[in-house]
Design a protein around this motif. Structure first.
Motif, PDB file in Angstrom:
ATOM      1  N   PHE A 181     -18.467  68.115 -66.018  1.00 34.89           N
ATOM      2  CA  PHE A 181     -18.031  67.887 -67.019  1.00 34.89           C
ATOM      3  C   PHE A 181     -18.732  66.916 -68.613  1.00 34.89           C
ATOM      4  O   PHE A 181     -19.300  65.404 -67.605  1.00 34.89           O
ATOM      5  N   GLU A 182     -18.291  66.831 -69.423  1.00 35.80           N
ATOM      6  CA  GLU A 182     -18.443  65.855 -70.448  1.00 35.80           C
ATOM      7  C   GLU A 182     -17.439  65.589 -71.438  1.00 35.80           C
ATOM      8  O   GLU A 182     -18.072  64.662 -72.237  1.00 35.80           O
ATOM      9  N   ASP A 183     -16.609  65.676 -71.641  1.00 32.36           N
ATOM     10  CA  ASP A 183     -14.977  65.174 -71.827  1.00 32.36           C
ATOM     11  C   ASP A 183     -14.133  63.866 -70.913  1.00 32.36           C
ATOM     12  O   ASP A 183     -13.987  64.760 -70.083  1.00 32.36           O
ATOM     13  N   ASP A 184     -14.417  62.758 -71.175  1.00 32.34           N
ATOM     14  CA  ASP A 184     -13.570  62.182 -70.032  1.00 32.34           C
ATOM     15  C   ASP A 184     -12.171  62.759 -70.638  1.00 32.34           C
ATOM     16  O   ASP A 184     -11.307  62.244 -69.456  1.00 32.34           O
ATOM     17  N   ARG A 185     -11.794  63.011 -71.216  1.00 35.48           N
ATOM     18  CA  ARG A 185      -9.968  63.232 -71.556  1.00 35.48           C
ATOM     19  C   ARG A 185     -10.304  64.690 -70.761  1.00 35.48           C
ATOM     20  O   ARG A 185      -9.031  65.404 -70.371  1.00 35.48           O
ATOM     21  N   GLU A 186     -10.990  65.507 -69.921  1.00 34.99           N
ATOM     22  CA  GLU A 186     -11.599  66.733 -69.910  1.00 34.99           C
ATOM     23  C   GLU A 186     -10.716  66.815 -68.274  1.00 34.99           C
ATOM     24  O   GLU A 186     -10.084  66.881 -67.554  1.00 34.99           O
ATOM     25  N   MET A 187     -11.887  65.333 -67.977  1.00 34.44           N
ATOM     26  CA  MET A 187     -11.505  64.540 -66.578  1.00 34.44           C
ATOM     27  C   MET A 187      -9.998  64.294 -65.824  1.00 34.44           C
ATOM     28  O   MET A 187      -9.721  64.315 -65.031  1.00 34.44           O
ATOM     29  N   ALA A 188      -9.611  63.571 -67.018  1.00 35.80           N
ATOM     30  CA  ALA A 188      -7.741  63.167 -66.914  1.00 35.80           C
ATOM     31  C   ALA A 188      -7.319  64.169 -66.114  1.00 35.80           C
ATOM     32  O   ALA A 188      -6.173  64.119 -65.954  1.00 35.80           O
ATOM     33  N   ARG A 189      -7.770  65.625 -66.820  1.00 35.12           N
ATOM     34  CA  ARG A 189      -6.421  66.403 -67.201  1.00 35.12           C
ATOM     35  C   ARG A 189      -6.870  67.619 -65.230  1.00 35.12           C
ATOM     36  O   ARG A 189      -6.827  68.066 -64.969  1.00 35.12           O
ATOM     37  N   ILE A 190      -8.191  67.126 -64.379  1.00 31.01           N
ATOM     38  CA  ILE A 190      -7.607  66.953 -63.246  1.00 31.01           C
ATOM     39  C   ILE A 190      -7.130  67.100 -62.091  1.00 31.01           C
ATOM     40  O   ILE A 190      -6.330  66.186 -62.040  1.00 31.01           O
ATOM     41  N   PRO A 191      -6.570  67.989 -61.843  1.00 29.62           N
ATOM     42  CA  PRO A 191      -5.067  67.681 -60.378  1.00 29.62           C
ATOM     43  C   PRO A 191      -5.223  66.973 -59.484  1.00 29.62           C
ATOM     44  O   PRO A 191      -6.576  67.109 -58.924  1.00 29.62           O
ATOM     45  N   PRO A 192      -4.525  66.068 -59.236  1.00 32.50           N
ATOM     46  CA  PRO A 192      -4.902  65.270 -58.064  1.00 32.50           C
ATOM     47  C   PRO A 192      -4.958  66.150 -56.879  1.00 32.50           C
ATOM     48  O   PRO A 192      -5.997  65.392 -56.009  1.00 32.50           O
TER      49      PRO A 192
END
Length: 258
Positions: free
Chosen positions: A171-182
């Protein structure tokens, strides 16, 4: 309109508490961060401990070059947190930037505004967490690209860890990283942990990994340390809070000096 009443000054001022809250944790987060504040509200903030936040400029993509650009903003960001008042700890909540910029450089930049305040970074806290478990052979999981992950591998290797495996998600975008489900992180932890690894470090303050620690530990049967869990633990202990919080993982049952 009726005439307004006379406004009177009460003759006696109430006595003041020394502080509104007994302990203060400063938190410097990226402008794009979705995760650190909710995690610290859940794991650190309480009736005696306040968490006070400043955001500093950051723009994706998450590359070493962009991460380094945050360094000049650290002093100004720290200065905005309760100006001229002491803190019990201050955390810069970016794992990859801390590795690229360097713990010592971050500490110097923050202490230029908050002299003498203990500074916590996620990789620094991660090392302390892994040391608390006594593990040396580890697996590492990051959401970053290979380019951004490489300095992370060097950081832990230079501190004496044997890296059995290293997995990144690209991933390159931290906003997308935050959307990975726990829940997805639990499965990723299982896949990323080498059979001979003694523990797993999950990097990135954008990940909602702190929510997944108990599930990850159960899935791999070994200790798990994550960025936000480790910094929360480190800050709690610096505030003198030795309460055990096993619901946030085994690390949250240890003292800082273990």
């Amino acid at each position: 309109m009726k005439p307004l009443p006379e406004i009177k000054v009460h003759p006696d001022r109430p006595a003041l508490d020394n502080r509104p809250l007994a302990k203060r944790v400063g938190l410097i987060v990226l402008a794009t961060d979705h995760t650190t504040e909710p995690d610290f509200r859940r794991m650190v903030a309480s009736e005696p401990i306040g968490v006070y936040v400043a955001r500093i400029p950051y723009a994706n993509p998450t590359t070493p070059r962009n991460l380094r650009k945050m360094q000049p903003a650290l002093t100004a960001g720290a200065a905005l947190i309760l100006p001229d008042e002491p803190l019990d700890a201050i955390c810069y909540s970016c794992t990859s930037a801390s590795v690229v910029i360097g713990d010592a450089e971050i500490e110097a930049a923050i202490q230029a505004a908050k002299p003498g305040i203990p500074v916590v970074t996620p990789p620094m806290a991660g090392v302390r967490g892994l040391n608390a478990f006594g593990v040396r052979r580890i697996s590492i999981l990051t959401p970053y690209t290979v380019e951004t992950s490489r300095p992370m591998a060097t950081y832990f290797a230079e501190r004496g860890f044997d890296i059995a495996s290293f997995t990144c998600l690209g991933f390159e975008d931290d906003r997308e990283m935050a959307r990975i489900p726990p829940a997805a992180l639990v499965d990723l932890a299982r896949q990323a942990t080498h059979p001979q690894a003694e523990g797993l470090f999950v990097s990135c303050t954008a990940l909602r990994a702190a929510l997944a620690v108990p599930g990850m530990e159960q899935a791999i049967g070994r200790p798990v340390v994550t960025s936000n869990q480790a910094t929360a633990w480190n800050c709690l202990r610096l505030c003198g809070d030795e309460t055990q919080y096993p619901e946030f993982g085994r690390l949250m049952t240890f003292s800082l000096g273990r």
